[in-house]
Scaffold this active site. Structure first.
Site, PDB file in Angstrom:
ATOM      1  N   GLY A   1       0.792  -1.232   0.000  1.00 51.49           N
ATOM      2  CA  GLY A   1       0.000   0.000   0.000  1.00 51.49           C
ATOM      3  C   GLY A   1       0.821   1.278   0.000  1.00 51.49           C
ATOM      4  O   GLY A   1       0.293   2.358   0.248  1.00 51.49           O
TER       5      GLY A   1
ATOM      6  N   ALA B   1      -5.631   8.390  -1.691  1.00 54.53           N
ATOM      7  CA  ALA B   1      -6.928   7.744  -1.478  1.00 54.53           C
ATOM      8  C   ALA B   1      -7.943   8.734  -0.897  1.00 54.53           C
ATOM      9  O   ALA B   1      -9.079   8.826  -1.369  1.00 54.53           O
ATOM     10  CB  ALA B   1      -6.771   6.546  -0.545  1.00 54.53           C
TER      11      ALA B   1
ATOM     12  N   TYR C   1     -18.513   9.132   2.632  1.00 48.81           N
ATOM     13  CA  TYR C   1     -17.635   7.954   2.765  1.00 48.81           C
ATOM     14  C   TYR C   1     -18.329   6.718   2.180  1.00 48.81           C
ATOM     15  O   TYR C   1     -17.689   5.813   1.645  1.00 48.81           O
ATOM     16  CB  TYR C   1     -17.240   7.750   4.233  1.00 48.81           C
ATOM     17  CG  TYR C   1     -15.978   6.936   4.393  1.00 48.81           C
ATOM     18  CD1 TYR C   1     -14.752   7.382   3.890  1.00 48.81           C
ATOM     19  CD2 TYR C   1     -16.003   5.701   5.042  1.00 48.81           C
ATOM     20  CE1 TYR C   1     -13.603   6.623   4.032  1.00 48.81           C
ATOM     21  CE2 TYR C   1     -14.852   4.944   5.193  1.00 48.81           C
ATOM     22  CZ  TYR C   1     -13.658   5.409   4.682  1.00 48.81           C
ATOM     23  OH  TYR C   1     -12.514   4.645   4.823  1.00 48.81           O
TER      24      TYR C   1
ATOM     25  N   ASP D   1      -1.435  -6.422  -7.661  1.00 45.17           N
ATOM     26  CA  ASP D   1      -2.809  -5.915  -7.724  1.00 45.17           C
ATOM     27  C   ASP D   1      -3.629  -6.981  -7.010  1.00 45.17           C
ATOM     28  O   ASP D   1      -3.672  -8.140  -7.453  1.00 45.17           O
ATOM     29  CB  ASP D   1      -3.236  -5.770  -9.193  1.00 45.17           C
ATOM     30  CG  ASP D   1      -4.686  -5.341  -9.326  1.00 45.17           C
ATOM     31  OD1 ASP D   1      -5.483  -5.594  -8.390  1.00 45.17           O
ATOM     32  OD2 ASP D   1      -5.041  -4.765 -10.363  1.00 45.17           O
TER      33      ASP D   1
ATOM     34  N   LYS E   1     -15.255  -0.984   4.925  1.00 48.73           N
ATOM     35  CA  LYS E   1     -14.437  -0.964   6.149  1.00 48.73           C
ATOM     36  C   LYS E   1     -15.132  -1.750   7.272  1.00 48.73           C
ATOM     37  O   LYS E   1     -14.455  -2.363   8.108  1.00 48.73           O
ATOM     38  CB  LYS E   1     -14.169   0.467   6.604  1.00 48.73           C
ATOM     39  CG  LYS E   1     -13.241   1.267   5.678  1.00 48.73           C
ATOM     40  CD  LYS E   1     -11.870   0.653   5.552  1.00 48.73           C
ATOM     41  CE  LYS E   1     -10.877   1.597   4.897  1.00 48.73           C
ATOM     42  NZ  LYS E   1      -9.628   0.896   4.499  1.00 48.73           N
TER      43      LYS E   1
HETATM   44  P1  NAP Z   1      -2.831   5.810  -0.523  1.00 45.70           P
HETATM   45  O1  NAP Z   1      -1.473   6.323  -0.302  1.00 45.70           O
HETATM   46  O2  NAP Z   1      -3.544   6.238  -1.766  1.00 45.70           O
HETATM   47  O3  NAP Z   1      -2.801   4.222  -0.400  1.00 45.70           O
HETATM   48  C1  NAP Z   1      -3.832   3.414  -0.913  1.00 45.70           C
HETATM   49  C2  NAP Z   1      -3.134   2.243  -1.529  1.00 45.70           C
HETATM   50  O4  NAP Z   1      -4.091   1.264  -1.995  1.00 45.70           O
HETATM   51  C3  NAP Z   1      -2.314   2.636  -2.735  1.00 45.70           C
HETATM   52  O5  NAP Z   1      -1.002   2.123  -2.586  1.00 45.70           O
HETATM   53  C4  NAP Z   1      -3.048   1.954  -3.868  1.00 45.70           C
HETATM   54  O6  NAP Z   1      -2.203   1.631  -4.944  1.00 45.70           O
HETATM   55  C5  NAP Z   1      -3.544   0.721  -3.166  1.00 45.70           C
HETATM   56  N1  NAP Z   1      -4.499  -0.019  -3.976  1.00 45.70           N
HETATM   57  C6  NAP Z   1      -5.696   0.386  -4.464  1.00 45.70           C
HETATM   58  N2  NAP Z   1      -6.219  -0.601  -5.216  1.00 45.70           N
HETATM   59  C7  NAP Z   1      -5.341  -1.638  -5.188  1.00 45.70           C
HETATM   60  C8  NAP Z   1      -5.307  -2.932  -5.765  1.00 45.70           C
HETATM   61  N3  NAP Z   1      -6.281  -3.389  -6.561  1.00 45.70           N
HETATM   62  N4  NAP Z   1      -4.233  -3.729  -5.518  1.00 45.70           N
HETATM   63  C9  NAP Z   1      -3.215  -3.297  -4.743  1.00 45.70           C
HETATM   64  N5  NAP Z   1      -3.185  -2.079  -4.174  1.00 45.70           N
HETATM   65  C10 NAP Z   1      -4.240  -1.265  -4.404  1.00 45.70           C
HETATM   66  O7  NAP Z   1      -3.815   6.238   0.673  1.00 45.70           O
HETATM   67  P2  NAP Z   1      -3.828   5.961   2.242  1.00 45.70           P
HETATM   68  O8  NAP Z   1      -4.774   6.979   2.774  1.00 45.70           O
HETATM   69  O9  NAP Z   1      -2.464   5.866   2.788  1.00 45.70           O
HETATM   70  O10 NAP Z   1      -4.568   4.552   2.340  1.00 45.70           O
HETATM   71  C11 NAP Z   1      -4.034   3.421   3.013  1.00 45.70           C
HETATM   72  C12 NAP Z   1      -5.117   2.782   3.862  1.00 45.70           C
HETATM   73  O11 NAP Z   1      -5.427   3.659   4.946  1.00 45.70           O
HETATM   74  C13 NAP Z   1      -6.431   2.524   3.136  1.00 45.70           C
HETATM   75  O12 NAP Z   1      -6.975   1.292   3.565  1.00 45.70           O
HETATM   76  C14 NAP Z   1      -7.300   3.667   3.617  1.00 45.70           C
HETATM   77  O13 NAP Z   1      -8.679   3.378   3.545  1.00 45.70           O
HETATM   78  C15 NAP Z   1      -6.818   3.739   5.054  1.00 45.70           C
HETATM   79  N6  NAP Z   1      -7.169   4.972   5.776  1.00 45.70           N
HETATM   80  C16 NAP Z   1      -6.842   6.188   5.254  1.00 45.70           C
HETATM   81  C17 NAP Z   1      -7.201   7.342   5.945  1.00 45.70           C
HETATM   82  C18 NAP Z   1      -6.885   8.699   5.367  1.00 45.70           C
HETATM   83  O14 NAP Z   1      -7.513   9.686   5.782  1.00 45.70           O
HETATM   84  N7  NAP Z   1      -5.943   8.811   4.455  1.00 45.70           N
HETATM   85  C19 NAP Z   1      -7.864   7.244   7.185  1.00 45.70           C
HETATM   86  C20 NAP Z   1      -8.159   5.992   7.704  1.00 45.70           C
HETATM   87  C21 NAP Z   1      -7.819   4.861   6.989  1.00 45.70           C
HETATM   88  P3  NAP Z   1      -2.286   2.579  -6.284  1.00 45.70           P
HETATM   89  O15 NAP Z   1      -2.200   3.989  -5.829  1.00 45.70           O
HETATM   90  O16 NAP Z   1      -1.142   2.115  -7.069  1.00 45.70           O
HETATM   91  O17 NAP Z   1      -3.618   2.249  -6.882  1.00 45.70           O
END
Ligand code: NAP
Length: 257
Positions: free
Chosen positions: A13, A197, A157, A64, A164
């Site tokens: 991720g 994301a 959301y 993926d 989630k």
């Molecule tokens: P991020 O940097 O955009 O990370 C999301 C990751 O998911 C990216 O590396 C993306 O890869 C990957 N992904 C999406 N589809 C995929 C697939 N089919 N196969 C493999 N990888 C895939 O954003 P982030 O906020 O750090 O998110 C990480 C986690 O934290 C997520 O579960 C998110 O829901 C959670 N979260 C985020 C927040 C927030 O406010 N940011 C709060 C609570 C929880 P690509 O970019 O290459 O598609």
């Protein structure tokens, strides 16, 4: 000596240096772990490889999570590299941008299934693949990332909140299945952080602002705070903790109106 000294960790991720997975990778490294990363699509050369180099991480393949073949080859590469695995971070989620605005009610069958597959089922598939590698090390620890929208209806959301909720339930069932093998599974529920994301969510700023205004600590989360708690959960410091959702949200989730 760091709390992750001698441990081997797979982190899935990392998309860029704003990713919560990157904050976790940096803390795990600081605490002594060896790190393996995966990448998706064409971001390897541009974004993931330079980050991997910064922390001396190995890149174990393109992953993926909708592809069983890529899951298999990633874990087979890991087996070849290390022979076993101590820690795994699942930090991935996906919902169509059009479903992260307006009414949840409008999500279609295809988009609903895709959000569930990538954001929740993928943890199950990856835990299954990790199980023999963790068994080979006498146990292990898995952490996934979730958000308050799993348990509260948060405007915009939408389907991601439903995914989630499923993810948090998966954590409990996986914890039950894997506990006898000394493998722990937990979720870290993070406060809003500006990432690729979260930028897809309409009015993300309102969600973030609310935490700064109304949480007991009256401020935003620092990504490194998610990194530190994930590292603690992954390590023996949390040896008795499994099946839990732990909030790193400045206390926002405890506050009533
Ligand atoms: P991020 O940097 O955009 O990370 C999301 C990751 O998911 C990216 O590396 C993306 O890869 C990957 N992904 C999406 N589809 C995929 C697939 N089919 N196969 C493999 N990888 C895939 O954003 P982030 O906020 O750090 O998110 C990480 C986690 O934290 C997520 O579960 C998110 O829901 C959670 N979260 C985020 C927040 C927030 O406010 N940011 C709060 C609570 C929880 P690509 O970019 O290459 O598609």
């Amino acid at each position: 000596m760091g709390i992750a000294e001698g441990k081997r960790a797979l982190i899935v991720g990392v998309a860029n240096d704003k990713s919560l997975a990157w904050a976790i990778a940096q803390e795990l490294k600081a605490q002594g772990a060896e790190i393996a990363l995966t990448y998706q699509g064409e971001i390897l050369e541009k974004r993931v490889r330079p980050l991997a180099e910064q922390i001396g991480a190995k890149i174990v393949g393109e992953l993926d999570v909708t592809s069983d073949a890529q899951i298999e080859s990633t874990f087979s590469n890991l087996k070849g590299l290390w022979g076993g695995l101590d820690m795994m971070v699942h930090a991935i989620a996906f919902a169509d941008r059009e479903d992260l605005r307006d009414r949840f009610l409008n999500v279609n069958r295809t988009n609903f299934a895709r959000a569930m597959e990538i954001s929740a089922y993928s943890l199950v598939a990856m835990a299954r693949a990790a199980e023999p590698l963790m068994e080979a090390r006498g146990g292990g620890s898995i952490v996934t990332l979730t958000y308050l929208g799993a348990v509260r209806a948060i405007p915009n959301y939408n389907v991601m909140g439903v995914a989630k909720a499923a993810l948090e339930a998966c954590v409990r069932y996986l914890a039950l299945d894997l506990g006898p093998k000394n493998i722990r599974v937990n979720a870290l529920s993070a406060a809003p952080a500006r990432t690729l994301a979260s930028s897809a969510i309409r009015d993300y700023h309102t969600m973030a602002h609310e935490v700064e205004e109304r949480s007991p600590l009256r401020r935003a989360m620092k990504p490194e705070e998610a990194g530190k708690m994930a590292t603690a959960l992954l390590s023996d410091m949390a040896g008795g903790v499994t099946g839990q959702t732990v909030y790193v949200d400045m206390g926002y989730s405890i506050v009533g109106a």
